[in-house]
Motif scaffolding. Sequence first.
Motif, PDB file in Angstrom:
ATOM      1  N   GLN A 112       1.117  -1.479  -0.224  1.00 24.11           N
ATOM      2  CA  GLN A 112       0.110   0.277   0.072  1.00 24.11           C
ATOM      3  C   GLN A 112       0.705   1.115   0.087  1.00 24.11           C
ATOM      4  N   ASP A 113       2.119   1.020   0.470  1.00 18.66           N
ATOM      5  CA  ASP A 113       2.929   2.454   0.420  1.00 18.66           C
ATOM      6  C   ASP A 113       4.090   1.988  -0.698  1.00 18.66           C
ATOM      7  N   LYS A 114       4.048   1.654  -1.642  1.00 16.92           N
ATOM      8  CA  LYS A 114       4.408   1.084  -2.295  1.00 16.92           C
ATOM      9  C   LYS A 114       4.220   1.644  -4.135  1.00 16.92           C
ATOM     10  N   ALA A 115       2.793   2.002  -3.863  1.00 17.64           N
ATOM     11  CA  ALA A 115       1.971   2.061  -5.128  1.00 17.64           C
ATOM     12  C   ALA A 115       2.537   2.898  -6.508  1.00 17.64           C
ATOM     13  N   ASP A 116       3.125   3.429  -6.305  1.00 17.89           N
ATOM     14  CA  ASP A 116       4.121   3.801  -7.113  1.00 17.89           C
ATOM     15  C   ASP A 116       4.428   3.019  -7.971  1.00 17.89           C
ATOM     16  N   ARG A 117       5.176   2.288  -7.141  1.00 17.19           N
ATOM     17  CA  ARG A 117       6.569   1.088  -8.097  1.00 17.19           C
ATOM     18  C   ARG A 117       5.643  -0.280  -7.890  1.00 17.19           C
ATOM     19  N   VAL A 118       4.325  -0.453  -8.090  1.00 19.34           N
ATOM     20  CA  VAL A 118       3.553  -1.528  -8.463  1.00 19.34           C
ATOM     21  C   VAL A 118       2.993  -1.318  -9.562  1.00 19.34           C
ATOM     22  N   TYR A 119       3.702  -2.631 -10.880  1.00 19.25           N
ATOM     23  CA  TYR A 119       2.495  -2.710 -12.076  1.00 19.25           C
ATOM     24  C   TYR A 119       1.739  -3.479 -11.907  1.00 19.25           C
ATOM     25  N   VAL A 120       1.657  -3.961 -12.898  1.00 20.50           N
ATOM     26  CA  VAL A 120       0.501  -5.190 -12.725  1.00 20.50           C
ATOM     27  C   VAL A 120      -0.226  -5.395 -14.224  1.00 20.50           C
ATOM     28  N   VAL A 121      -0.088  -6.897 -15.173  1.00 20.27           N
ATOM     29  CA  VAL A 121      -0.209  -7.594 -16.265  1.00 20.27           C
ATOM     30  C   VAL A 121      -0.810  -8.868 -15.975  1.00 20.27           C
ATOM     31  N   ASP A 122      -1.549  -9.039 -17.219  1.00 22.29           N
ATOM     32  CA  ASP A 122      -2.488 -10.548 -16.894  1.00 22.29           C
ATOM     33  C   ASP A 122      -1.766 -11.315 -17.672  1.00 22.29           C
ATOM     34  N   CYS A 123      -0.971 -11.895 -17.220  1.00 20.85           N
ATOM     35  CA  CYS A 123       0.692 -12.112 -17.610  1.00 20.85           C
ATOM     36  C   CYS A 123      -0.431 -14.759 -17.703  1.00 20.85           C
ATOM     37  N   ILE A 124      -0.766 -14.779 -17.175  1.00 16.78           N
ATOM     38  CA  ILE A 124      -1.742 -16.015 -17.379  1.00 16.78           C
ATOM     39  C   ILE A 124      -3.129 -15.588 -19.148  1.00 16.78           C
ATOM     40  N   GLU A 125      -3.231 -14.975 -18.810  1.00 16.37           N
ATOM     41  CA  GLU A 125      -4.588 -14.304 -19.854  1.00 16.37           C
ATOM     42  C   GLU A 125      -3.147 -14.534 -21.113  1.00 16.37           C
ATOM     43  N   ILE A 126      -2.925 -13.593 -20.908  1.00 17.80           N
ATOM     44  CA  ILE A 126      -2.049 -13.494 -22.143  1.00 17.80           C
ATOM     45  C   ILE A 126      -1.064 -14.633 -22.922  1.00 17.80           C
ATOM     46  N   LYS A 146       9.757  -3.479 -20.505  1.00 17.61           N
ATOM     47  CA  LYS A 146       8.947  -2.279 -20.355  1.00 17.61           C
ATOM     48  C   LYS A 146       9.700  -1.931 -18.947  1.00 17.61           C
ATOM     49  N   VAL A 147       9.037  -1.878 -17.705  1.00 13.46           N
ATOM     50  CA  VAL A 147       9.423  -1.377 -16.618  1.00 13.46           C
ATOM     51  C   VAL A 147      10.829  -1.066 -16.735  1.00 13.46           C
ATOM     52  N   SER A 148      11.068  -1.195 -16.655  1.00 12.73           N
ATOM     53  CA  SER A 148      13.178  -1.446 -16.680  1.00 12.73           C
ATOM     54  C   SER A 148      13.567  -1.005 -17.348  1.00 12.73           C
ATOM     55  N   GLY A 149      12.835  -1.004 -18.564  1.00 17.06           N
ATOM     56  CA  GLY A 149      13.889   0.566 -19.845  1.00 17.06           C
ATOM     57  C   GLY A 149      15.840  -0.905 -19.978  1.00 17.06           C
ATOM     58  N   MET A 150      15.455  -1.849 -19.817  1.00 14.26           N
ATOM     59  CA  MET A 150      17.550  -2.187 -20.391  1.00 14.26           C
ATOM     60  C   MET A 150      17.349  -2.421 -21.381  1.00 14.26           C
ATOM     61  N   PHE A 151      16.219  -3.393 -21.724  1.00 14.52           N
ATOM     62  CA  PHE A 151      16.794  -2.976 -23.257  1.00 14.52           C
ATOM     63  C   PHE A 151      15.280  -2.286 -24.041  1.00 14.52           C
TER      64      PHE A 151
END
Length: 187
Positions: A112-126, A146-151
């Motif tokens: 709850q205090d980390k909301a700006d660092r939480v990302y959600v995606v439905d990997c199972i549906e995908i 996408k989130v890391s921007g590493m590549f």
Amino acid sequence: MIEIRWHSRAGQGAVTGAKSLGDIVATTGKEVQAFALYGSAKRGAALRAYNRIDDKPIITHEKFMYPDYVLVIDPALAMTDDITMNDKETTKYIITSHLSKEDLIAQIPALQDKADRVYVVDCIEISLDTIGRSIPNAPMLGAFVKVSGMFELDYFLENMKRVLAKFPQKIIDGNMQAITRAYNEVK
């Protein structure tokens, strides 16, 4: 050093995902580790996989880490595992869920205090839609890119095709679609 912890169940591809990520990172000239810790590895048993990435040799081989990224492939583990263990003020969480980010965070007090660092995606549906099976590691990799921007996505996809070269083209194509779709859908 960048440290990544994967929370998964056996059979969901976290170990393969960590190793694939390690293989692709190695093409950049960086040092990398990819490993997993699990018991009997029965299908469905909870497990954790890990990656470490650095510009210099990585001499530690312990599972203890302060992760920069926590990748949760199995939605139930977001509720039952201590996914925030040893986190930092900058740790980012990518969680598989059909719930909205707000609804997911409401159910997990530790986030709850980390909301700006939480990302959600439905990997199972995908994975079901693109690969035809619930193997959510490829979509999780797309979300991580996408989130890391590493590549750049194109660089990652090209190298992932090389990693998957032993599989039939249908499987490769499904994985490419899964990675791309998760990259575009992660919120």
